[in-house]
Design a protein around this motif. Structure first.
Motif, PDB file in Angstrom:
ATOM      1  N   ALA A  21     105.022  31.313 -38.408  1.00 27.74           N
ATOM      2  CA  ALA A  21     104.079  30.544 -39.412  1.00 27.74           C
ATOM      3  C   ALA A  21     103.400  28.882 -38.970  1.00 27.74           C
ATOM      4  O   ALA A  21     104.929  28.054 -39.470  1.00 27.74           O
ATOM      5  CB  ALA A  21     103.690  30.654 -40.151  1.00 27.74           C
ATOM      6  N   LYS A  74      95.430  32.763 -39.296  1.00 31.36           N
ATOM      7  CA  LYS A  74      96.808  32.638 -39.814  1.00 31.36           C
ATOM      8  C   LYS A  74      97.715  30.937 -39.622  1.00 31.36           C
ATOM      9  O   LYS A  74      98.621  31.046 -40.205  1.00 31.36           O
ATOM     10  CB  LYS A  74      97.340  33.816 -40.092  1.00 31.36           C
ATOM     11  CG  LYS A  74      96.719  34.668 -41.089  1.00 31.36           C
ATOM     12  CD  LYS A  74      97.543  35.946 -41.399  1.00 31.36           C
ATOM     13  CE  LYS A  74      96.547  36.964 -42.326  1.00 31.36           C
ATOM     14  NZ  LYS A  74      96.921  38.503 -42.487  1.00 31.36           N
ATOM     15  N   THR A  76      99.419  31.987 -37.366  1.00 27.39           N
ATOM     16  CA  THR A  76     101.302  32.164 -37.303  1.00 27.39           C
ATOM     17  C   THR A  76     101.172  33.031 -35.668  1.00 27.39           C
ATOM     18  O   THR A  76      99.560  33.867 -35.324  1.00 27.39           O
ATOM     19  CB  THR A  76     101.232  33.536 -38.327  1.00 27.39           C
ATOM     20  OG1 THR A  76     101.338  32.748 -39.226  1.00 27.39           O
ATOM     21  CG2 THR A  76     102.621  34.130 -38.092  1.00 27.39           C
TER      22      THR A  76
END
Length: 124
Positions: A21, A74, A76
């Motif tokens: 992340a 996200k 990520t």
């Protein structure tokens, strides 16, 4: 910064998914990659994906077993690992590379940002 997670202890043949992340800054346009370092060995490249997700690149040792994907919403990046082997045991690091994609695949071990590692241990 880059925060890797998802490591653990698994048995040979098992699967594991690592996550990376990004936070604190944008990595717009960056290629994202995974590297690993086993005890007593140099850090080695595992997989990379370009910003759009349209191109991916793998080390020969993990081709057919690992996949890499990203979720820009996200921030990520994921590393899906299947058919794990004891030789996959290592600390896995994610990284961001701002160079053009052709430079990334020509010389993967030059990322601009490194995340902290997550331990993956595969027992036989």
């Amino acid at each position: 910064q880059l925060q890797a997670s998802g490591g653990g202890l698994v048995q040979a043949g098992d699967s594991l998914r690592l996550s990376c992340a990004a936070s604190g800054r944008t990595f717009l346009g960056y290629a994202m990659g995974w590297f690993r370092q086993a005890p007593g060995k140099e850090r080695e490249f595992v997989a990379a994906i370009n910003w759009s997700g349209s191109s991916i690149y793998f080390a020969d040792s993990v081709k057919g077993r690992f996949t890499i994907s990203g979720d820009n919403a996200k921030n990520t990046v994921y590393l899906q690992m299947t058919s794990l082997k004891p030789e996959d045991t290592a600390v896995y690091y994610c990284a961001a590379d701002g160079r053009p994609w052709y430079s990334v695949i020509a010389s993967p071990i030059k990322p601009d940002y490194w995340g902290q590692g997550t331990q993956v241990t595969v027992s036989s």
